[in-house]
Scaffold this motif. Sequence first.
Motif, PDB file in Angstrom:
ATOM      1  N   TRP A   1     -17.850  58.447  55.687  1.00  0.00           N
ATOM      2  CA  TRP A   1     -18.911  58.335  54.690  1.00  0.00           C
ATOM      3  C   TRP A   1     -18.522  57.466  53.498  1.00  0.00           C
ATOM      4  N   TYR A   2     -17.251  57.562  53.076  1.00  0.00           N
ATOM      5  CA  TYR A   2     -16.878  56.966  51.796  1.00  0.00           C
ATOM      6  C   TYR A   2     -15.718  55.977  51.860  1.00  0.00           C
ATOM      7  N   ARG A  56     -23.699  62.760  53.652  1.00  0.00           N
ATOM      8  CA  ARG A  56     -23.285  61.585  52.884  1.00  0.00           C
ATOM      9  C   ARG A  56     -24.143  61.458  51.634  1.00  0.00           C
ATOM     10  N   ASP A  71     -17.066  53.142  45.912  1.00  0.00           N
ATOM     11  CA  ASP A  71     -16.880  51.715  46.177  1.00  0.00           C
ATOM     12  C   ASP A  71     -16.626  50.949  44.881  1.00  0.00           C
ATOM     13  N   VAL A 106     -21.160  57.131  47.530  1.00  0.00           N
ATOM     14  CA  VAL A 106     -20.852  55.886  48.241  1.00  0.00           C
ATOM     15  C   VAL A 106     -20.692  54.745  47.247  1.00  0.00           C
TER      16      VAL A 106
END
Length: 256
Positions: free
Chosen positions: A121-122, A77, A86, A82
């Motif tokens: 993870w995302y 990750r 987002d 991330v």
Amino acid sequence: MRLRYGVLPVVLMVAACAAVPGGRGIATGHGAAGALVPLYTYPTDPTWGRVLAARQANPLVPVLAIANPASGAGNARNPDYVSGIDRLQQGGVAVLGYVDTAYGRRRPRQARLEIYRYWSWYRVAGIFFDQMANTSGKEGYYADLSAYAASLGMATTVGNPGTQTRESYLRSVDVLVLHDSAALPDTAALCGDWHSRYPRERFATLSYGVASLDAAAISRVSGCAGFVHVTNDSLPNPWDSLPPYFESLVGLLASL
């Protein structure tokens, strides 16, 4: 642009049953033409901010951005991805994770592992299947991977044969990329045959080596393909930048 995937560790992944795609989710039901953007740059690169700003300036334009951390999800990750993913999704950009399928030769459990990593993870909105097969016999392979993505909560799958393909593949993903090449596609081929029986948002085109924005030509292409991307960049990787006219392209799509 087709980038090879790395070797992934083999783990047991069991795909839950789910309905196969048929134009569901974020990729359908909109009015304006949309953008499908291979965003193969690092999240701190200004290109990510440009995609977000273009979407916010044109809120009716659906924007799908393809994230590609390591020719796939990679083995760990990445905090920058991330936060970058987002930020895009909070701003209305739907992010897809890049998965190379080696024309249907990649082992399904390896592909499922990569799909799972993107989700865990995302929390991406969907998956972009690159190097998609376009000959008869692999439809079930992609339908199963799409069903697995849907079972995790992803809304959309995009398949990239990069050329004309069989109608049967449209039942395995939500969107088919029918052109991934230099110059804009021939609209006679893009709009003809069986394609005319389906809404344009089921199709996409990726064009590189296009020096300037031709509004009339883009209008013709978007009449048959609901998701479009054009860049002036070229091989070996035309997707490691955005064209200087990117903002104008997204603004034009808002009117088409």
